[in-house]
Scaffold this motif. Sequence first.
Motif, PDB file in Angstrom:
ATOM      1  N   UNK A  87       0.846  -1.189   0.000  1.00  0.00           N
ATOM      2  CA  UNK A  87       0.000   0.000   0.000  1.00  0.00           C
ATOM      3  C   UNK A  87       0.883   1.241   0.000  1.00  0.00           C
ATOM      4  N   UNK A  88       0.340   2.325  -0.534  1.00  0.00           N
ATOM      5  CA  UNK A  88       1.018   3.612  -0.430  1.00  0.00           C
ATOM      6  C   UNK A  88       0.985   4.024   1.039  1.00  0.00           C
ATOM      7  N   UNK A  89       2.064   4.634   1.522  1.00  0.00           N
ATOM      8  CA  UNK A  89       2.138   5.045   2.924  1.00  0.00           C
ATOM      9  C   UNK A  89       2.246   6.559   3.010  1.00  0.00           C
ATOM     10  N   UNK A  90       1.337   7.144   3.792  1.00  0.00           N
ATOM     11  CA  UNK A  90       1.314   8.587   4.027  1.00  0.00           C
ATOM     12  C   UNK A  90       1.519   8.813   5.515  1.00  0.00           C
ATOM     13  N   UNK A  91       2.377   9.756   5.866  1.00  0.00           N
ATOM     14  CA  UNK A  91       2.575  10.107   7.264  1.00  0.00           C
ATOM     15  C   UNK A  91       2.101  11.536   7.489  1.00  0.00           C
ATOM     16  N   UNK A  92       1.571  11.770   8.691  1.00  0.00           N
ATOM     17  CA  UNK A  92       0.975  13.068   9.001  1.00  0.00           C
ATOM     18  C   UNK A  92       1.296  13.422  10.438  1.00  0.00           C
ATOM     19  N   UNK A  93       1.558  14.709  10.690  1.00  0.00           N
ATOM     20  CA  UNK A  93       1.770  15.161  12.052  1.00  0.00           C
ATOM     21  C   UNK A  93       2.561  16.451  12.129  1.00  0.00           C
ATOM     22  N   UNK A  94       2.574  17.013  13.312  1.00  0.00           N
ATOM     23  CA  UNK A  94       3.229  18.302  13.525  1.00  0.00           C
ATOM     24  C   UNK A  94       4.727  18.261  13.230  1.00  0.00           C
ATOM     25  N   UNK A  95       5.356  17.131  13.484  1.00  0.00           N
ATOM     26  CA  UNK A  95       6.794  17.046  13.243  1.00  0.00           C
ATOM     27  C   UNK A  95       7.142  17.427  11.813  1.00  0.00           C
TER      28      UNK A  95
END
Length: 130
Positions: A87-95
């Motif tokens: 699967x495609x991987x997306x990361x999200x967050x303030x960092x």
Amino acid sequence: RMVMVAPMPGEPHALGSAMAAELLWQAGFRVRCEFPADDAALERLVRAGGIDAIVLSSSGVFVRSHRLETMAASVRRARRAGGERPAAVVVEGRVFRDAPSAAPRLRADAVCASVAEIAGAVLAALRAPG
């Protein structure tokens, strides 16, 4: 397309994941919201199949730059668990807003600094070659 949304394993803040799931659902994606306790649980969820993209959220409040190596390991394990059709991987967050140079270390298909950008990031990740 089916998107699994989950906090990064070990991330106690789940609000970003809940918001991402809602925004993706509103954008027309099929969404599964999961809360894996650790990387092994994340791998089991991915191995179950039927997932086109995975969104892994870090805190939207705290930077969490001290967890970047752990986050990178979670991304690698999730991708590997996808087998021949990862699967495609997306990361999200303030960092990723406060320390944008951190994003390449995770080797995700897309990165977003705000959950408000999540639908566009998932679409970009699904279109990316590879």
